[in-house]
Structure formats: structure tokens, C-alpha cells
Design a protein around this motif. Structure first.
Motif, short mmCIF file in Angstrom:
data_model
loop_
_atom_site.label_atom_id
_atom_site.label_comp_id
_atom_site.label_asym_id
_atom_site.label_seq_id
_atom_site.Cartn_x
_atom_site.Cartn_y
_atom_site.Cartn_z
N SER A 1 0.85 -1.19 0.00
CA SER A 1 0.00 0.00 0.00
C SER A 1 0.88 1.24 0.00
CB SER A 1 -0.93 0.01 1.21
OG SER A 1 -0.20 0.06 2.41
N GLY A 2 0.33 2.33 -0.50
CA GLY A 2 1.08 3.57 -0.59
C GLY A 2 1.19 4.03 -2.02
N VAL A 3 2.34 4.62 -2.36
CA VAL A 3 2.53 5.23 -3.67
C VAL A 3 3.88 4.82 -4.26
CG1 VAL A 3 2.67 7.42 -4.92
CG2 VAL A 3 1.11 7.19 -2.98
N ASP A 4 3.86 4.35 -5.49
CA ASP A 4 5.07 4.06 -6.29
C ASP A 4 6.05 3.10 -5.64
OD1 ASP A 4 4.21 5.69 -8.37
OD2 ASP A 4 5.11 7.48 -7.50
N ASN A 5 5.55 2.07 -4.97
CA ASN A 5 6.39 1.00 -4.44
C ASN A 5 6.58 -0.07 -5.51
OD1 ASN A 5 6.64 1.85 -1.57
ND2 ASN A 5 4.41 1.71 -1.69
N VAL A 6 7.75 -0.68 -5.57
CA VAL A 6 8.04 -1.74 -6.53
C VAL A 6 8.55 -2.96 -5.77
CG1 VAL A 6 9.43 -2.44 -8.50
CG2 VAL A 6 8.59 -0.08 -8.34
N VAL A 7 7.87 -4.09 -5.96
CA VAL A 7 8.27 -5.36 -5.34
C VAL A 7 8.59 -6.35 -6.45
CG1 VAL A 7 7.53 -7.31 -3.93
CG2 VAL A 7 6.85 -4.98 -3.30
N THR A 8 9.77 -6.94 -6.39
CA THR A 8 10.17 -8.00 -7.30
C THR A 8 10.36 -9.25 -6.47
OG1 THR A 8 11.33 -6.36 -8.64
CG2 THR A 8 11.86 -8.67 -9.05
N TRP A 9 9.66 -10.33 -6.83
CA TRP A 9 9.67 -11.53 -6.01
C TRP A 9 10.16 -12.76 -6.77
CZ3 TRP A 9 6.79 -15.46 -8.00
CH2 TRP A 9 5.77 -15.11 -8.90
N SER A 10 10.59 -13.76 -6.00
CA SER A 10 10.91 -15.09 -6.55
C SER A 10 10.42 -16.13 -5.55
CB SER A 10 12.42 -15.24 -6.77
OG SER A 10 13.11 -15.13 -5.55
N THR A 11 10.13 -17.33 -6.06
CA THR A 11 9.76 -18.46 -5.21
C THR A 11 10.56 -19.67 -5.67
OG1 THR A 11 7.93 -19.14 -6.64
CG2 THR A 11 7.39 -17.65 -4.81
N ALA A 12 10.57 -20.71 -4.83
CA ALA A 12 11.34 -21.91 -5.14
C ALA A 12 10.63 -22.81 -6.15
CB ALA A 12 11.63 -22.68 -3.86
N GLY A 13 9.44 -22.48 -6.56
CA GLY A 13 8.72 -23.29 -7.53
C GLY A 13 7.98 -22.39 -8.50
N GLN B 1 -2.89 -1.79 -2.84
CA GLN B 1 -3.72 -0.61 -2.63
C GLN B 1 -2.85 0.61 -2.84
OE1 GLN B 1 -5.24 -1.02 1.33
NE2 GLN B 1 -6.82 -2.46 0.72
N GLY B 2 -3.44 1.67 -3.31
CA GLY B 2 -2.68 2.90 -3.53
C GLY B 2 -2.50 3.19 -5.00
N VAL B 3 -1.50 4.03 -5.30
CA VAL B 3 -1.29 4.51 -6.66
C VAL B 3 0.12 4.17 -7.13
CG1 VAL B 3 -1.21 6.58 -8.10
CG2 VAL B 3 -2.88 6.42 -6.25
N GLY B 4 0.24 3.58 -8.30
CA GLY B 4 1.53 3.35 -8.92
C GLY B 4 2.36 2.22 -8.31
N ASN B 5 1.75 1.37 -7.50
CA ASN B 5 2.48 0.25 -6.92
C ASN B 5 2.56 -0.90 -7.92
OD1 ASN B 5 2.86 1.37 -4.28
ND2 ASN B 5 0.68 1.10 -3.96
N ARG B 6 3.70 -1.59 -7.95
CA ARG B 6 3.88 -2.71 -8.87
C ARG B 6 4.47 -3.91 -8.13
NH1 ARG B 6 7.83 -0.58 -12.93
NH2 ARG B 6 8.33 0.83 -11.26
N VAL B 7 3.96 -5.09 -8.46
CA VAL B 7 4.49 -6.36 -7.92
C VAL B 7 4.68 -7.29 -9.10
CG1 VAL B 7 4.06 -8.31 -6.40
CG2 VAL B 7 3.29 -6.02 -5.72
N ALA B 8 5.90 -7.81 -9.27
CA ALA B 8 6.20 -8.62 -10.45
C ALA B 8 7.24 -9.69 -10.11
CB ALA B 8 6.73 -7.76 -11.58
N PRO B 9 7.22 -10.81 -10.85
CA PRO B 9 8.26 -11.82 -10.64
C PRO B 9 9.63 -11.32 -11.10
CG PRO B 9 6.88 -12.42 -12.50
CD PRO B 9 6.27 -11.19 -11.89
N ALA B 10 10.68 -11.83 -10.44
CA ALA B 10 12.05 -11.50 -10.85
C ALA B 10 12.33 -12.14 -12.20
CB ALA B 10 13.03 -12.00 -9.80
N ARG B 11 13.19 -11.53 -12.96
CA ARG B 11 13.55 -12.05 -14.28
C ARG B 11 14.91 -12.66 -14.26
NH1 ARG B 11 10.97 -7.83 -18.48
NH2 ARG B 11 9.07 -7.55 -17.33
#
Length: 87
Positions: free
Chosen positions: A56-68, A77-87
Motif C-alpha cells: 500500500s502507498g505510492v510508487d512501491n516496486v516489489v520483485t519476487w521469486s519463489t522456489a517453484g 492498494q494505492g497509486v503506482g504500486n507494482r508487484v512482479a516476478p524476478a527475471r
């Protein structure tokens, strides 16, 4: 970027929590969950399969990975937040 462990022990993993502005943090250690609040945070995280990610908030970027191939359960929630898998 600062590196943090969710825990040193597999049976005592802690949730990753970030609050504030312009944090750049990389979490390692198969984290059970992530909560991000604030503005302009940049987070990289290794998650357990199916872990909850709440941003939540504004313009946060989360890049995630999992073991499978499982994806986290994401709530944004909020504006401009992004959550995406790592490349």
C-alpha cells in the motif's frame, strides 16, 4: 541495496515488513510474507510458495521469486504500486 534475512532458522522465519520512504531492501531466506507501506520503496524478496504480499502507498516496486512455479497472493492498494516476478 541493503540485504536482510527473514530468519536464520527454517522453523522460525519472520515476516518481512517495510515501512517508510525510499527503502531499497533485498530479503532472502524463503520469507513467509511481505507487507510494504509508504512511498518509493524498492524491494526484492525470496518468498515461500503462495505467501501473501500486501503493498500500500505510492510508487512501491516489489520483485519476487519463489522456489517453484507457485505465485504469491498479492494485494495492492494505492497509486503506482507494482508487484512482479524476478527475471
Amino acid at each position: 541495496m541493503v540485504s536482510r534475512r527473514c530468519s536464520n532458522s527454517p522453523d522460525r522465519r519472520r515476516a518481512a515488513v517495510v515501512s517508510g520512504t525510499e527503502n531499497e531492501i533485498s530479503f532472502v531466506g524463503d520469507c513467509p510474507s511481505l507487507t510494504v507501506t509508504g512511498t518509493d520503496n524498492r524491494i526484492r524478496i525470496a518468498l515461500r510458495a503462495g505467501a501473501p504480499v500486501n503493498v500500500s502507498g505510492v510508487d512501491n516496486v516489489v520483485t519476487w521469486s519463489t522456489a517453484g512455479k507457485a505465485r504469491p497472493r498479492v494485494s495492492i492498494q494505492g497509486v503506482g504500486n507494482r508487484v512482479a516476478p524476478a527475471r
